[in-house]
Design an enzyme around this catalytic site. Structure first.
Site, PDB file in Angstrom:
ATOM      1  N   ASN A  88       0.886  -1.101   0.120  1.00  0.00           N
ATOM      2  CA  ASN A  88      -0.057  -0.020   0.045  1.00  0.00           C
ATOM      3  C   ASN A  88       0.898   1.157  -0.106  1.00  0.00           C
ATOM      4  O   ASN A  88       1.746   1.165   0.893  1.00  0.00           O
ATOM      5  CB  ASN A  88      -0.834  -0.035   1.285  1.00  0.00           C
ATOM      6  CG  ASN A  88      -2.190  -1.226   1.373  1.00  0.00           C
ATOM      7  OD1 ASN A  88      -2.492  -1.446   0.162  1.00  0.00           O
ATOM      8  ND2 ASN A  88      -2.191  -1.461   2.354  1.00  0.00           N
ATOM      9  N   HIS A 101       6.347  -1.707   3.593  1.00  0.00           N
ATOM     10  CA  HIS A 101       6.132  -3.020   4.018  1.00  0.00           C
ATOM     11  C   HIS A 101       5.425  -3.766   3.139  1.00  0.00           C
ATOM     12  O   HIS A 101       4.646  -3.103   2.237  1.00  0.00           O
ATOM     13  CB  HIS A 101       5.704  -3.433   5.291  1.00  0.00           C
ATOM     14  CG  HIS A 101       4.237  -2.412   5.387  1.00  0.00           C
ATOM     15  ND1 HIS A 101       4.508  -0.851   5.766  1.00  0.00           N
ATOM     16  CD2 HIS A 101       3.127  -2.855   5.202  1.00  0.00           C
ATOM     17  CE1 HIS A 101       3.184  -0.508   5.937  1.00  0.00           C
ATOM     18  NE2 HIS A 101       2.251  -1.672   5.504  1.00  0.00           N
ATOM     19  N   MET A 102       5.494  -5.096   2.634  1.00  0.00           N
ATOM     20  CA  MET A 102       4.829  -5.900   1.744  1.00  0.00           C
ATOM     21  C   MET A 102       4.187  -6.836   2.525  1.00  0.00           C
ATOM     22  O   MET A 102       4.519  -7.686   3.398  1.00  0.00           O
ATOM     23  CB  MET A 102       5.981  -6.740   0.701  1.00  0.00           C
ATOM     24  CG  MET A 102       5.286  -7.579  -0.155  1.00  0.00           C
ATOM     25  SD  MET A 102       6.453  -8.489  -1.130  1.00  0.00           S
ATOM     26  CE  MET A 102       7.049  -7.052  -2.372  1.00  0.00           C
TER      27      MET A 102
END
Ligand code: AMP
Ligand code: ZN
Length: 114
Positions: A88, A101-102
């Site tokens: 996001n 972050h994934m």
């Protein structure tokens, strides 16, 4: 290390996490509010606020995030059923933690993106 960043504090060990993977540059840990049976995060140890702050020197790091996320998803048994990675970027996408972050999400059927 950014003082008011929750993920920097996790990297630094000030906040606990359920760690799945760590190397010199990356950390993976379980999401604290999972939205699926499998939901973990892969983050760079370096504080990069959003995907838009990524520079050319981070290209290998991004590739490693994707590679590690797929390896971990397969280790969790999601190789056959499938899984989804999401980053996001900023408010419209729903970014709440401003340390790149994934998300890796799996273990249930997901709607098409739209
Ligand atoms: P995003 O909306 O993409 O910024 O996602 C942030 C994610 O971080 C959410 O799924 C949260 O549940 C997760 N999160 C926030 N704090 C923690 C924490 N201390 N440990 C693990 N996951 C967290
Ligand atoms: Zn940070």
């Amino acid at each position: 290390m950014i003082d008011d960043c929750i993920f920097c504090k996790i990297v630094d060990g000030q906040i606990p996490c359920t760690k799945l993977y760590e190397d010199d540059n990356l950390l993976a840990f379980e999401d604290i509010h999972p939205i699926a049976p499998t939901h973990f995060l892969v983050i760079p140890k370096e504080h990069i606020p959003t995907l838009d702050d990524v520079e050319e020197r981070h290209a290998q790091l991004l590739g490693d995030m994707l590679y590690v996320s797929a390896q971990l998803a397969q280790q969790k048994g999601l190789g056959a059923s499938g899984y989804r990675q999401v980053i996001n970027c900023r408010e419209s996408a729903g970014q709440v933690v401003f340390h790149l972050h994934m998300h890796v999400i799996g273990g249930r059927k997901m709607d098409k993106m739209g």
